[in-house]
Design a protein around this motif. Structure first.
Motif, PDB file in Angstrom:
ATOM      1  N   ASP A 120       0.804  -1.218   0.000  1.00 29.07           N
ATOM      2  CA  ASP A 120       0.000   0.000   0.000  1.00 29.07           C
ATOM      3  C   ASP A 120       0.841   1.275   0.000  1.00 29.07           C
ATOM      4  O   ASP A 120       0.312   2.368   0.205  1.00 29.07           O
ATOM      5  CB  ASP A 120      -0.974  -0.001   1.174  1.00 29.07           C
ATOM      6  N   GLU A 121       2.133   1.147  -0.237  1.00 25.80           N
ATOM      7  CA  GLU A 121       3.026   2.305  -0.302  1.00 25.80           C
ATOM      8  C   GLU A 121       3.758   2.333  -1.628  1.00 25.80           C
ATOM      9  O   GLU A 121       3.971   1.295  -2.249  1.00 25.80           O
ATOM     10  CB  GLU A 121       4.087   2.254   0.808  1.00 25.80           C
ATOM     11  N   THR A 122       4.158   3.542  -2.012  1.00 26.46           N
ATOM     12  CA  THR A 122       5.057   3.669  -3.151  1.00 26.46           C
ATOM     13  C   THR A 122       6.429   4.035  -2.601  1.00 26.46           C
ATOM     14  O   THR A 122       6.548   4.618  -1.522  1.00 26.46           O
ATOM     15  CB  THR A 122       4.583   4.742  -4.147  1.00 26.46           C
ATOM     16  N   TYR A 123       7.442   3.683  -3.344  1.00 21.96           N
ATOM     17  CA  TYR A 123       8.827   3.904  -2.933  1.00 21.96           C
ATOM     18  C   TYR A 123       9.568   4.640  -4.035  1.00 21.96           C
ATOM     19  O   TYR A 123       9.199   4.548  -5.205  1.00 21.96           O
ATOM     20  CB  TYR A 123       9.517   2.554  -2.665  1.00 21.96           C
ATOM     21  N   GLU A 124      10.630   5.341  -3.629  1.00 24.02           N
ATOM     22  CA  GLU A 124      11.460   5.963  -4.639  1.00 24.02           C
ATOM     23  C   GLU A 124      12.028   4.850  -5.524  1.00 24.02           C
ATOM     24  O   GLU A 124      12.091   3.692  -5.114  1.00 24.02           O
ATOM     25  CB  GLU A 124      12.572   6.780  -4.004  1.00 24.02           C
ATOM     26  N   PRO A 125      12.428   5.185  -6.745  1.00 20.77           N
ATOM     27  CA  PRO A 125      12.958   4.143  -7.631  1.00 20.77           C
ATOM     28  C   PRO A 125      14.119   3.384  -6.987  1.00 20.77           C
ATOM     29  O   PRO A 125      15.060   3.990  -6.465  1.00 20.77           O
ATOM     30  CB  PRO A 125      13.427   4.928  -8.859  1.00 20.77           C
ATOM     31  N   TYR A 126      13.999   2.071  -7.003  1.00 15.37           N
ATOM     32  CA  TYR A 126      15.045   1.203  -6.462  1.00 15.37           C
ATOM     33  C   TYR A 126      14.894  -0.159  -7.110  1.00 15.37           C
ATOM     34  O   TYR A 126      13.786  -0.704  -7.154  1.00 15.37           O
ATOM     35  CB  TYR A 126      14.937   1.070  -4.935  1.00 15.37           C
ATOM     36  N   ALA A 127      15.991  -0.714  -7.601  1.00 10.69           N
ATOM     37  CA  ALA A 127      15.978  -2.050  -8.194  1.00 10.69           C
ATOM     38  C   ALA A 127      16.608  -3.032  -7.216  1.00 10.69           C
ATOM     39  O   ALA A 127      17.772  -2.870  -6.830  1.00 10.69           O
ATOM     40  CB  ALA A 127      16.747  -2.046  -9.512  1.00 10.69           C
ATOM     41  N   VAL A 128      15.822  -4.017  -6.805  1.00  7.44           N
ATOM     42  CA  VAL A 128      16.354  -5.073  -5.936  1.00  7.44           C
ATOM     43  C   VAL A 128      17.411  -5.825  -6.735  1.00  7.44           C
ATOM     44  O   VAL A 128      17.176  -6.194  -7.893  1.00  7.44           O
ATOM     45  CB  VAL A 128      15.220  -6.017  -5.475  1.00  7.44           C
ATOM     46  N   PRO A 129      18.597  -6.046  -6.156  1.00  4.90           N
ATOM     47  CA  PRO A 129      19.646  -6.761  -6.876  1.00  4.90           C
ATOM     48  C   PRO A 129      19.180  -8.138  -7.370  1.00  4.90           C
ATOM     49  O   PRO A 129      18.339  -8.786  -6.736  1.00  4.90           O
ATOM     50  CB  PRO A 129      20.765  -6.896  -5.830  1.00  4.90           C
ATOM     51  N   ALA A 130      19.725  -8.550  -8.500  1.00  4.48           N
ATOM     52  CA  ALA A 130      19.366  -9.834  -9.104  1.00  4.48           C
ATOM     53  C   ALA A 130      19.529 -10.971  -8.104  1.00  4.48           C
ATOM     54  O   ALA A 130      20.474 -10.977  -7.305  1.00  4.48           O
ATOM     55  CB  ALA A 130      20.246 -10.087 -10.328  1.00  4.48           C
ATOM     56  N   HIS A 131      18.583 -11.902  -8.158  1.00  5.93           N
ATOM     57  CA  HIS A 131      18.580 -13.113  -7.337  1.00  5.93           C
ATOM     58  C   HIS A 131      18.357 -12.834  -5.853  1.00  5.93           C
ATOM     59  O   HIS A 131      18.588 -13.697  -5.020  1.00  5.93           O
ATOM     60  CB  HIS A 131      19.856 -13.933  -7.538  1.00  5.93           C
ATOM     61  N   CYS A 132      17.938 -11.623  -5.517  1.00  7.55           N
ATOM     62  CA  CYS A 132      17.692 -11.255  -4.118  1.00  7.55           C
ATOM     63  C   CYS A 132      16.219 -10.970  -3.893  1.00  7.55           C
ATOM     64  O   CYS A 132      15.464 -10.772  -4.833  1.00  7.55           O
ATOM     65  CB  CYS A 132      18.497 -10.003  -3.744  1.00  7.55           C
ATOM     66  N   ARG A 133      15.864 -10.927  -2.633  1.00  5.10           N
ATOM     67  CA  ARG A 133      14.538 -10.490  -2.213  1.00  5.10           C
ATOM     68  C   ARG A 133      14.728  -9.384  -1.186  1.00  5.10           C
ATOM     69  O   ARG A 133      15.742  -9.349  -0.495  1.00  5.10           O
ATOM     70  CB  ARG A 133      13.749 -11.654  -1.616  1.00  5.10           C
ATOM     71  N   ALA A 134      13.758  -8.510  -1.098  1.00  3.01           N
ATOM     72  CA  ALA A 134      13.771  -7.471  -0.072  1.00  3.01           C
ATOM     73  C   ALA A 134      13.115  -8.056   1.172  1.00  3.01           C
ATOM     74  O   ALA A 134      11.951  -8.427   1.146  1.00  3.01           O
ATOM     75  CB  ALA A 134      13.011  -6.241  -0.542  1.00  3.01           C
ATOM     76  N   VAL A 135      13.883  -8.159   2.250  1.00  5.44           N
ATOM     77  CA  VAL A 135      13.339  -8.653   3.515  1.00  5.44           C
ATOM     78  C   VAL A 135      13.188  -7.465   4.446  1.00  5.44           C
ATOM     79  O   VAL A 135      14.155  -6.781   4.759  1.00  5.44           O
ATOM     80  CB  VAL A 135      14.234  -9.740   4.126  1.00  5.44           C
ATOM     81  N   ALA A 136      11.944  -7.212   4.851  1.00  8.20           N
ATOM     82  CA  ALA A 136      11.623  -6.094   5.732  1.00  8.20           C
ATOM     83  C   ALA A 136      11.843  -6.481   7.178  1.00  8.20           C
ATOM     84  O   ALA A 136      11.407  -7.547   7.622  1.00  8.20           O
ATOM     85  CB  ALA A 136      10.176  -5.675   5.528  1.00  8.20           C
ATOM     86  N   CYS A 137      12.519  -5.611   7.913  1.00  7.66           N
ATOM     87  CA  CYS A 137      12.723  -5.752   9.354  1.00  7.66           C
ATOM     88  C   CYS A 137      12.046  -4.544   9.979  1.00  7.66           C
ATOM     89  O   CYS A 137      12.471  -3.413   9.742  1.00  7.66           O
ATOM     90  CB  CYS A 137      14.210  -5.792   9.685  1.00  7.66           C
ATOM     91  N   TRP A 138      10.983  -4.795  10.767  1.00  7.43           N
ATOM     92  CA  TRP A 138      10.147  -3.722  11.289  1.00  7.43           C
ATOM     93  C   TRP A 138      10.162  -3.683  12.793  1.00  7.43           C
ATOM     94  O   TRP A 138      10.063  -4.719  13.468  1.00  7.43           O
ATOM     95  CB  TRP A 138       8.720  -3.934  10.794  1.00  7.43           C
ATOM     96  N   TRP A 139      10.332  -2.472  13.321  1.00  8.58           N
ATOM     97  CA  TRP A 139      10.291  -2.241  14.764  1.00  8.58           C
ATOM     98  C   TRP A 139       9.059  -1.418  15.067  1.00  8.58           C
ATOM     99  O   TRP A 139       8.832  -0.364  14.462  1.00  8.58           O
ATOM    100  CB  TRP A 139      11.540  -1.483  15.232  1.00  8.58           C
ATOM    101  N   ASP A 140       8.227  -1.878  16.025  1.00  6.13           N
ATOM    102  CA  ASP A 140       7.018  -1.177  16.421  1.00  6.13           C
ATOM    103  C   ASP A 140       7.386   0.076  17.195  1.00  6.13           C
ATOM    104  O   ASP A 140       8.235   0.102  18.009  1.00  6.13           O
ATOM    105  CB  ASP A 140       6.147  -2.089  17.276  1.00  6.13           C
TER     106      ASP A 140
END
Length: 140
Positions: A120-140
């Motif tokens: 539900d958010e948009t982000y500035e342009p960023y390409a996730v490096p090949a063969h990687c996934r973006a893993v979110a680490c969230w602190w409440d």
């Protein structure tokens, strides 16, 4: 230019970071932590009030892992004039989210870890490096 002026300019590049329609800035470790001495800019609800220096040291170690290609700090808001706030760091990795959570010491452990950017958010342009996934680490 002071560190606060530098980061203020950087996070406002695409608009007001407190406006939900502004794409979320994704800062490099250097961009977020250089000159950042503001406790509460990240991990604000953790016991012991960890410092930005503690987080930076951890992320610099994680960035050296063979299965990590990049780390980006999502700016959540800039409603405190001292420093922008982040509640989420994205680790670009080949590792699964469950494995990433184990990389944190208890005192800096995120509340939640998941794979992917928030839908539900948009982000500035960023390409996730090949063969990687973006893993979110969230602190409440």
């Amino acid at each position: 230019m002071t560190p606060l002026e530098r980061i203020s300019e950087r996070v406002r590049r695409l608009g007001d970071p407190d406006d939900p329609d502004t794409p979320r800035p994704l800062l490099s470790l250097d961009e977020f932590f250089e000159g950042n001495e503001y406790i509460g800019s990240i991990g604000c609800n953790l016991p012991g009030e960890p410092t930005p220096k503690q987080f930076r040291a951890l992320f610099e170690v994680l960035a050296q892992r063979a299965d990590v290609k990049d780390i980006r700090v999502r700016i959540t808001s800039f409603d405190d004039p001292e420093w922008p706030f982040s509640d989420t760091v994205y680790i670009m990795t080949t590792a699964a989210a469950e494995a990433v959570k184990t990389w944190f010491p208890e005192e800096l452990e995120p509340d939640e870890v998941w794979e992917g950017f928030l839908e539900d958010e948009t982000y500035e342009p960023y390409a996730v490096p090949a063969h990687c996934r973006a893993v979110a680490c969230w602190w409440d």
